[in-house]
Design a protein around this motif. Structure first.
Motif, PDB file in Angstrom:
ATOM      1  N   ARG A  51      29.998  63.846 125.607  1.00 51.06           N
ATOM      2  CA  ARG A  51      31.385  63.762 126.062  1.00 51.06           C
ATOM      3  C   ARG A  51      32.371  64.334 125.049  1.00 51.06           C
ATOM      4  N   VAL A  52      31.888  64.644 123.852  1.00 52.71           N
ATOM      5  CA  VAL A  52      32.747  65.136 122.769  1.00 52.71           C
ATOM      6  C   VAL A  52      32.588  66.644 122.631  1.00 52.71           C
ATOM      7  N   GLY A  53      33.735  67.355 122.595  1.00 55.28           N
ATOM      8  CA  GLY A  53      33.728  68.801 122.434  1.00 55.28           C
ATOM      9  C   GLY A  53      33.967  69.189 120.985  1.00 55.28           C
ATOM     10  N   GLN A  54      35.132  69.763 120.711  1.00 60.14           N
ATOM     11  CA  GLN A  54      35.441  70.203 119.351  1.00 60.14           C
ATOM     12  C   GLN A  54      35.736  69.017 118.442  1.00 60.14           C
ATOM     13  N   ILE A  55      35.238  69.109 117.212  1.00 58.19           N
ATOM     14  CA  ILE A  55      35.462  68.066 116.209  1.00 58.19           C
ATOM     15  C   ILE A  55      36.136  68.710 115.004  1.00 58.19           C
ATOM     16  N   HIS A  56      37.346  68.273 114.706  1.00 63.60           N
ATOM     17  CA  HIS A  56      38.104  68.803 113.573  1.00 63.60           C
ATOM     18  C   HIS A  56      38.084  67.766 112.456  1.00 63.60           C
ATOM     19  N   ARG A  57      37.753  68.191 111.259  1.00 66.28           N
ATOM     20  CA  ARG A  57      37.589  67.287 110.126  1.00 66.28           C
ATOM     21  C   ARG A  57      38.835  67.295 109.252  1.00 66.28           C
ATOM     22  N   ALA A  58      39.172  66.113 108.715  1.00 62.72           N
ATOM     23  CA  ALA A  58      40.316  65.992 107.811  1.00 62.72           C
ATOM     24  C   ALA A  58      39.986  64.959 106.749  1.00 62.72           C
ATOM     25  N   THR A  59      40.318  65.267 105.496  1.00 66.16           N
ATOM     26  CA  THR A  59      40.048  64.321 104.406  1.00 66.16           C
ATOM     27  C   THR A  59      41.327  63.710 103.843  1.00 66.16           C
ATOM     28  N   SER A  60      42.397  63.786 104.619  1.00 66.91           N
ATOM     29  CA  SER A  60      43.653  63.137 104.248  1.00 66.91           C
ATOM     30  C   SER A  60      44.489  62.954 105.502  1.00 66.91           C
ATOM     31  N   GLY A  61      45.472  62.070 105.410  1.00 62.94           N
ATOM     32  CA  GLY A  61      46.364  61.872 106.540  1.00 62.94           C
ATOM     33  C   GLY A  61      47.164  63.117 106.863  1.00 62.94           C
ATOM     34  N   ALA A  62      47.603  63.822 105.813  1.00 63.07           N
ATOM     35  CA  ALA A  62      48.380  65.056 106.023  1.00 63.07           C
ATOM     36  C   ALA A  62      47.539  66.101 106.750  1.00 63.07           C
ATOM     37  N   PHE A 121      45.681  72.285 116.847  1.00 66.00           N
ATOM     38  CA  PHE A 121      44.659  72.218 117.884  1.00 66.00           C
ATOM     39  C   PHE A 121      45.074  71.273 119.013  1.00 66.00           C
ATOM     40  N   ASP A 122      44.439  71.468 120.132  1.00 67.02           N
ATOM     41  CA  ASP A 122      44.612  70.571 121.269  1.00 67.02           C
ATOM     42  C   ASP A 122      43.672  69.380 121.062  1.00 67.02           C
ATOM     43  N   VAL A 123      44.237  68.220 120.765  1.00 67.24           N
ATOM     44  CA  VAL A 123      43.446  67.050 120.367  1.00 67.24           C
ATOM     45  C   VAL A 123      43.659  65.913 121.362  1.00 67.24           C
ATOM     46  N   ASP A 124      42.547  65.326 121.800  1.00 63.55           N
ATOM     47  CA  ASP A 124      42.610  64.196 122.730  1.00 63.55           C
ATOM     48  C   ASP A 124      42.556  62.847 122.033  1.00 63.55           C
ATOM     49  N   ARG A 184      53.209  62.678 124.490  1.00 64.15           N
ATOM     50  CA  ARG A 184      51.851  62.430 124.993  1.00 64.15           C
ATOM     51  C   ARG A 184      50.921  62.245 123.797  1.00 64.15           C
ATOM     52  N   PRO A 185      50.928  61.073 123.191  1.00 66.90           N
ATOM     53  CA  PRO A 185      50.114  60.869 121.979  1.00 66.90           C
ATOM     54  C   PRO A 185      48.628  60.854 122.296  1.00 66.90           C
ATOM     55  N   PRO A 186      47.813  61.390 121.395  1.00 63.57           N
ATOM     56  CA  PRO A 186      46.355  61.277 121.574  1.00 63.57           C
ATOM     57  C   PRO A 186      45.910  59.831 121.386  1.00 63.57           C
ATOM     58  N   ALA A 187      44.745  59.529 121.905  1.00 61.89           N
ATOM     59  CA  ALA A 187      44.173  58.192 121.719  1.00 61.89           C
ATOM     60  C   ALA A 187      43.795  57.999 120.249  1.00 61.89           C
ATOM     61  N   VAL A 188      43.869  56.766 119.779  1.00 64.30           N
ATOM     62  CA  VAL A 188      43.562  56.449 118.384  1.00 64.30           C
ATOM     63  C   VAL A 188      42.445  55.408 118.326  1.00 64.30           C
ATOM     64  N   VAL A 189      41.428  55.733 117.538  1.00 64.13           N
ATOM     65  CA  VAL A 189      40.356  54.780 117.230  1.00 64.13           C
ATOM     66  C   VAL A 189      40.317  54.621 115.722  1.00 64.13           C
ATOM     67  N   PHE A 190      40.435  53.406 115.244  1.00 61.99           N
ATOM     68  CA  PHE A 190      40.328  53.152 113.806  1.00 61.99           C
ATOM     69  C   PHE A 190      38.869  52.873 113.460  1.00 61.99           C
ATOM     70  N   VAL A 191      38.392  53.544 112.428  1.00 59.44           N
ATOM     71  CA  VAL A 191      37.024  53.357 111.936  1.00 59.44           C
ATOM     72  C   VAL A 191      37.149  52.930 110.478  1.00 59.44           C
ATOM     73  N   THR A 192      36.851  51.688 110.185  1.00 57.90           N
ATOM     74  CA  THR A 192      37.197  51.135 108.878  1.00 57.90           C
ATOM     75  C   THR A 192      36.251  50.019 108.478  1.00 57.90           C
ATOM     76  N   ALA A 193      36.223  49.700 107.199  1.00 58.23           N
ATOM     77  CA  ALA A 193      35.469  48.553 106.698  1.00 58.23           C
ATOM     78  C   ALA A 193      36.352  47.319 106.598  1.00 58.23           C
ATOM     79  N   ASP A 194      37.626  47.463 106.938  1.00 51.08           N
ATOM     80  CA  ASP A 194      38.614  46.398 106.778  1.00 51.08           C
ATOM     81  C   ASP A 194      38.816  45.662 108.099  1.00 51.08           C
ATOM     82  N   GLU A 195      38.357  44.415 108.171  1.00 50.21           N
ATOM     83  CA  GLU A 195      38.503  43.626 109.393  1.00 50.21           C
ATOM     84  C   GLU A 195      39.916  43.079 109.567  1.00 50.21           C
TER      85      GLU A 195
END
Length: 238
Positions: free
Chosen positions: A26-37, A46-49, A74-85
């Motif tokens: 279900r996942v197409g293009q994956i763009h990588r980022a190592t900072s918030g900026a 890019f066109d990001v979902d 039209r904000p993209p969906a956000v999923v947080f992936v973290t070790a912080d509960e």
């Protein structure tokens, strides 16, 4: 297919998450980022979902990014992936689709992708949240993460894929409150999410459902009601 941005200030974490997402059809293009900026820059280019964001990043955190994009038309969906509960409450207040804890399990990530696809198709919906306590820390979990509930006297134990939580609410009360949302009482000791049932096993004089590999008994009194709900949930007894 959805196009995503993966952002984490640790490059190995970015690559691990990108690798897991790349294995999902279900996942197409994956763009990588190592900072918030860099994540925000990817949104411009890019066109990001959807964004899969670590919460704790220098300068611009995942929560900061979520606040910025909440102002998009039209904000993209956000999923947080973290070790912080501990940040779940703020994450859901920012309309996050999901909150995935590290270390990442592939099946849990697949569930997040499903939720993103569902939101993109149906529009954003407010998740039902349940307040729980574990290790002296109060947390919020999504109700749709609860696979089944087990009666323990005047308490109930909520079982998710990752953990279980004891709450001081009788099972009878949860049956009344959650019944309209797809939870069915199958036994005096169990309330189950119909959508989470993997199998139903019926043998002479005995019936059980299977959820996450766990067999849960079905009482004779509850069996007719369970049968009536099976067709609606497209579950066939084995």
């Amino acid at each position: 297919m959805i196009n995503v941005v993966v952002a984490d200030d640790e490059a190995p974490a970015v690559e691990e998450l990108a690798f897991l997402l790349d294995g999902d059809d279900r996942v197409g293009q994956i763009h990588r980022a190592t900072s918030g900026a860099a994540a925000l820059k990817a949104l411009e280019e890019f066109d990001v979902d959807a964004l899969f964001l670590d919460i704790h990043m220098p300068a611009l955190s995942g929560l900061d990014i979520a606040r910025v994009i909440s102002r998009f038309s039209r904000p993209p969906a956000v999923v947080f992936v973290t070790a912080d509960e501990a940040q779940a409450l703020e994450a859901f207040e920012l309309a996050a689709v999901d909150y995935v804890l590290k270390p990442i399990r592939p099946e849990r990530l697949a569930e997040s992708v499903r939720r993103v696809c569902e939101q993109l198709q149906d529009g954003p919906a407010e998740p039902e949240l349940v307040t729980v306590e574990k290790g002296g820390v109060t947390q919020l979990i999504r109700r749709d993460e609860i696979r089944y509930v087990q009666a323990q006297g005047d308490y109930a134990r909520l079982h998710t894929a990752d953990a279980s939580y004891l709450i001081r609410v009788p099972l009878n009360d949860l049956e009344q409150q959650w019944g309209p949302s797809g939870y069915l009482r199958i036994h005096r000791g169990y309330l189950v999410a119909m959508a989470r049932i993997e199998k139903v096993r019926m043998t002479p004089g005995k019936a059980c459902v299977v959820i996450d590999g766990t067999e849960l008994p079905v009482s004779r009194r509850a069996l007719p009601l369970l049968r009536g709900n099976l067709a609606a949930n497209r579950i066939r007894p084995l």
